[in-house]
Structure formats: structure tokens, C-alpha cells
Design a protein around this motif. Structure first.
Motif, PDB file in Angstrom:
ATOM      1  N   GLU A 111      51.309  46.095  27.479  1.00  0.00           N
ATOM      2  CA  GLU A 111      51.353  47.065  28.014  1.00  0.00           C
ATOM      3  C   GLU A 111      49.304  47.223  27.834  1.00  0.00           C
ATOM      4  OE1 GLU A 111      53.656  50.222  29.449  1.00  0.00           O
ATOM      5  OE2 GLU A 111      55.060  48.567  29.961  1.00  0.00           O
ATOM      6  N   SER A 112      48.417  46.308  27.269  1.00  0.00           N
ATOM      7  CA  SER A 112      47.778  47.058  26.417  1.00  0.00           C
ATOM      8  C   SER A 112      46.252  46.628  27.672  1.00  0.00           C
ATOM      9  CB  SER A 112      47.586  46.604  25.254  1.00  0.00           C
ATOM     10  OG  SER A 112      47.603  45.692  25.002  1.00  0.00           O
ATOM     11  N   LEU A 113      46.629  45.626  29.123  1.00  0.00           N
ATOM     12  CA  LEU A 113      46.070  44.709  29.044  1.00  0.00           C
ATOM     13  C   LEU A 113      45.809  45.340  30.362  1.00  0.00           C
ATOM     14  CD1 LEU A 113      43.925  42.606  29.445  1.00  0.00           C
ATOM     15  CD2 LEU A 113      45.560  40.854  30.516  1.00  0.00           C
ATOM     16  N   GLN A 114      44.350  45.829  30.537  1.00  0.00           N
ATOM     17  CA  GLN A 114      43.939  46.014  32.120  1.00  0.00           C
ATOM     18  C   GLN A 114      43.208  44.818  33.114  1.00  0.00           C
ATOM     19  OE1 GLN A 114      44.315  49.403  33.005  1.00  0.00           O
ATOM     20  NE2 GLN A 114      45.100  49.724  31.547  1.00  0.00           N
ATOM     21  N   SER A 118      40.542  42.565  34.821  1.00  0.00           N
ATOM     22  CA  SER A 118      40.267  41.541  33.491  1.00  0.00           C
ATOM     23  C   SER A 118      40.102  40.244  35.116  1.00  0.00           C
ATOM     24  CB  SER A 118      41.058  40.216  33.324  1.00  0.00           C
ATOM     25  OG  SER A 118      40.685  41.437  31.850  1.00  0.00           O
ATOM     26  N   PHE A 119      40.847  39.917  36.026  1.00  0.00           N
ATOM     27  CA  PHE A 119      40.918  39.765  37.276  1.00  0.00           C
ATOM     28  C   PHE A 119      39.916  39.790  37.892  1.00  0.00           C
ATOM     29  CE2 PHE A 119      42.617  39.240  41.834  1.00  0.00           C
ATOM     30  CZ  PHE A 119      42.650  37.271  41.827  1.00  0.00           C
ATOM     31  N   GLN A 120      39.470  41.036  38.150  1.00  0.00           N
ATOM     32  CA  GLN A 120      38.350  41.377  39.160  1.00  0.00           C
ATOM     33  C   GLN A 120      36.481  40.559  38.763  1.00  0.00           C
ATOM     34  OE1 GLN A 120      38.075  42.801  41.921  1.00  0.00           O
ATOM     35  NE2 GLN A 120      36.048  41.565  42.217  1.00  0.00           N
ATOM     36  N   ALA A 121      36.801  40.539  37.070  1.00  0.00           N
ATOM     37  CA  ALA A 121      35.587  40.473  36.858  1.00  0.00           C
ATOM     38  C   ALA A 121      35.715  38.529  36.654  1.00  0.00           C
ATOM     39  CB  ALA A 121      35.491  40.348  34.999  1.00  0.00           C
ATOM     40  N   TYR A 122      36.790  37.880  36.588  1.00  0.00           N
ATOM     41  CA  TYR A 122      37.179  36.280  36.827  1.00  0.00           C
ATOM     42  C   TYR A 122      36.364  36.052  38.201  1.00  0.00           C
ATOM     43  CZ  TYR A 122      40.130  32.466  38.228  1.00  0.00           C
ATOM     44  OH  TYR A 122      39.564  31.556  39.520  1.00  0.00           O
ATOM     45  N   LEU A 123      36.853  37.106  39.304  1.00  0.00           N
ATOM     46  CA  LEU A 123      36.524  36.539  40.765  1.00  0.00           C
ATOM     47  C   LEU A 123      35.267  37.053  40.598  1.00  0.00           C
ATOM     48  CD1 LEU A 123      39.093  38.946  42.653  1.00  0.00           C
ATOM     49  CD2 LEU A 123      38.436  36.248  42.458  1.00  0.00           C
ATOM     50  N   THR A 124      34.158  37.541  40.257  1.00  0.00           N
ATOM     51  CA  THR A 124      32.876  37.643  39.705  1.00  0.00           C
ATOM     52  C   THR A 124      32.235  36.244  39.799  1.00  0.00           C
ATOM     53  OG1 THR A 124      32.599  39.999  39.575  1.00  0.00           O
ATOM     54  CG2 THR A 124      31.227  38.467  39.212  1.00  0.00           C
ATOM     55  N   VAL A 125      33.210  35.654  38.349  1.00  0.00           N
ATOM     56  CA  VAL A 125      32.005  34.649  38.013  1.00  0.00           C
ATOM     57  C   VAL A 125      33.018  33.454  38.266  1.00  0.00           C
ATOM     58  CG1 VAL A 125      33.036  33.185  36.181  1.00  0.00           C
ATOM     59  CG2 VAL A 125      32.317  35.313  35.791  1.00  0.00           C
ATOM     60  N   GLN A 126      33.705  33.528  39.130  1.00  0.00           N
ATOM     61  CA  GLN A 126      33.986  32.289  39.636  1.00  0.00           C
ATOM     62  C   GLN A 126      33.111  31.924  40.828  1.00  0.00           C
ATOM     63  OE1 GLN A 126      37.629  32.172  42.527  1.00  0.00           O
ATOM     64  NE2 GLN A 126      37.638  30.600  41.461  1.00  0.00           N
ATOM     65  N   GLU A 127      32.674  32.683  41.295  1.00  0.00           N
ATOM     66  CA  GLU A 127      31.871  33.292  42.640  1.00  0.00           C
ATOM     67  C   GLU A 127      30.284  32.705  42.104  1.00  0.00           C
ATOM     68  OE1 GLU A 127      29.290  36.977  45.422  1.00  0.00           O
ATOM     69  OE2 GLU A 127      31.992  36.911  45.253  1.00  0.00           O
ATOM     70  N   LYS A 128      30.152  33.402  41.299  1.00  0.00           N
ATOM     71  CA  LYS A 128      28.442  32.178  40.660  1.00  0.00           C
ATOM     72  C   LYS A 128      28.990  31.016  40.701  1.00  0.00           C
ATOM     73  CE  LYS A 128      27.344  36.773  39.135  1.00  0.00           C
ATOM     74  NZ  LYS A 128      25.982  37.353  37.120  1.00  0.00           N
ATOM     75  N   ASN A 129      30.159  30.632  39.754  1.00  0.00           N
ATOM     76  CA  ASN A 129      30.280  29.160  39.753  1.00  0.00           C
ATOM     77  C   ASN A 129      30.203  28.819  41.243  1.00  0.00           C
ATOM     78  OD1 ASN A 129      30.687  29.590  36.681  1.00  0.00           O
ATOM     79  ND2 ASN A 129      33.204  29.249  36.699  1.00  0.00           N
TER      80      ASN A 129
END
Length: 194
Positions: A111-114, A118-129
């Protein structure tokens, strides 16, 4: 040959499972399948293709790609991880997917991971990809066209299309092989920490 831009637009590559699409309450397996089918139906190659099935979900759980399921319900974290599996399964083995997601699963267990952040950051990277992909695929089509302008043959259009396919697969293989080397490094790092 149908214009590459039109083909790419019809792939539904911009369709993604977003945080706001995932309910705050846990879902039963059938609801999970419906959510994925609704989100990714445009990306299917044909109507018979399945985005997610009960068997797939059970295999992901048995293979420890997901944290333990409670009361036959799937949390937001489960759905996020299933989305990652969906993205990875077209190019990687389940063993490589498990290694890639192991750090996520360990931290979820602690339970140390938000995961949502992280998923929102992934979606941002994916949009740039995706933006980069659209310009790159148009560039590839143009390059192939220029090479085949000099070819005088009855099947020039088919050869052009075949060459574009080969070029796309070559790029895909380059990215996949790079990802596999990164997975190997991740495995070595994980072994050292144990």
C-alpha cells in the motif's frame, strides 16, 4: 492503397481506459469485461476478437499479474493493472509482463504506491506517444512512396503497401527488443534486491 492517415484514424488508438471511466466501487468480472469491451471495441481487428475474457482474467490472477482478488470483485487497482496487461500482451510474453508489473504489484501489496497517479502519468506519456506515432507513420508512408516512385512494375501499389507493412513491423520489432532488454535489466535489479 487506402490512405494511411485514414487507416490509422480508424484504429481507435486514442481510445483509452481513463481514471474517470473506472467506478469507485469494485466490479464483478462480467462488469470488468463490459468496461474493456466498451472502451476498446474500436481497436478490434474483427467483431469476433475478444478484448478480455473470463479465462484471460483468471489466467492473469493465477499468474500473479494481479494482486489477490477479494470476494470475486475487482478494484480500481485491478482494472489499472489489467489495462497494462492489455497494452503489453500484444508484444510480450506473460513472463515478461509479470516481471514488468512485479514492482507495481509489490508496492500495491505494501500500500505504498499511488497507482492512480502513476496511471495518469502513463496516460500522459501515451498521449505524447500517439502524437509522435501519427507524424511518424505519415513520414514512413512518404518515404516508402518516394522509394517506389522509380519502380516500374504492374504491382507497384501492392509492393508499396507490402513495404510499408515491413517497415511498420521492423519498427515494432526494434521497440519490442528494446523493451525486452529493459525487462532483463529490471529482472537483474529485482534479483539483487532480494
Amino acid at each position: 492503397m487506402e490512405q494511411i492517415e485514414e487507416i490509422v484514424q480508424n484504429l481507435g488508438l486514442d481510445k483509452q481506459l481513463k481514471l474517470e471511466d473506472i467506478p469507485d466501487l469494485d466490479l464483478y468480472m462480467d462488469q470488468v469485461i463490459q468496461l474493456f469491451e466498451k472502451t476498446y471495441r474500436q481497436s478490434k481487428r474483427d467483431e469476433d476478437e475478444k478484448i478480455l475474457t473470463k479465462t484471460m482474467i483468471n489466467n492473469y490472477a493465477k499468474g500473479k499479474l494481479l494482486p489477490p482478488i477479494k470476494n470475486k470483485k475487482y478494484s480500481k487497482n485491478h482494472l489499472i493493472l489489467m489495462n497494462f496487461v492489455y497494452e503489453l500482451k500484444g508484444a510480450l510474453s506473460l513472463t515478461d509482463i509479470k516481471m514488468t508489473l512485479s514492482v507495481w504489484n509489490q508496492q500495491i501489496g505494501n500500500e505504498s504506491l499511488q497507482l492512480e497517479e502513476s496511471f495518469q502519468a502513463y496516460l500522459t506519456v501515451q498521449e505524447k506517444n500517439l502524437d509522435g506515432f501519427f507524424s511518424e507513420i505519415n513520414k514512413k508512408e512518404k518515404e516508402v512512396g518516394e522509394v517506389f516512385e522509380q519502380v516500374d512494375t504492374l504491382n507497384a501499389e501492392q509492393l508499396k503497401q507490402s513495404m510499408l507493412i515491413l517497415s511498420c513491423i521492423h519498427m515494432s520489432n526494434l521497440y519490442r527488443r528494446t523493451a525486452e532488454k529493459l525487462i532483463d535489466q529490471l529482472a537483474q535489479t529485482s534479483d539483487k534486491e532480494v
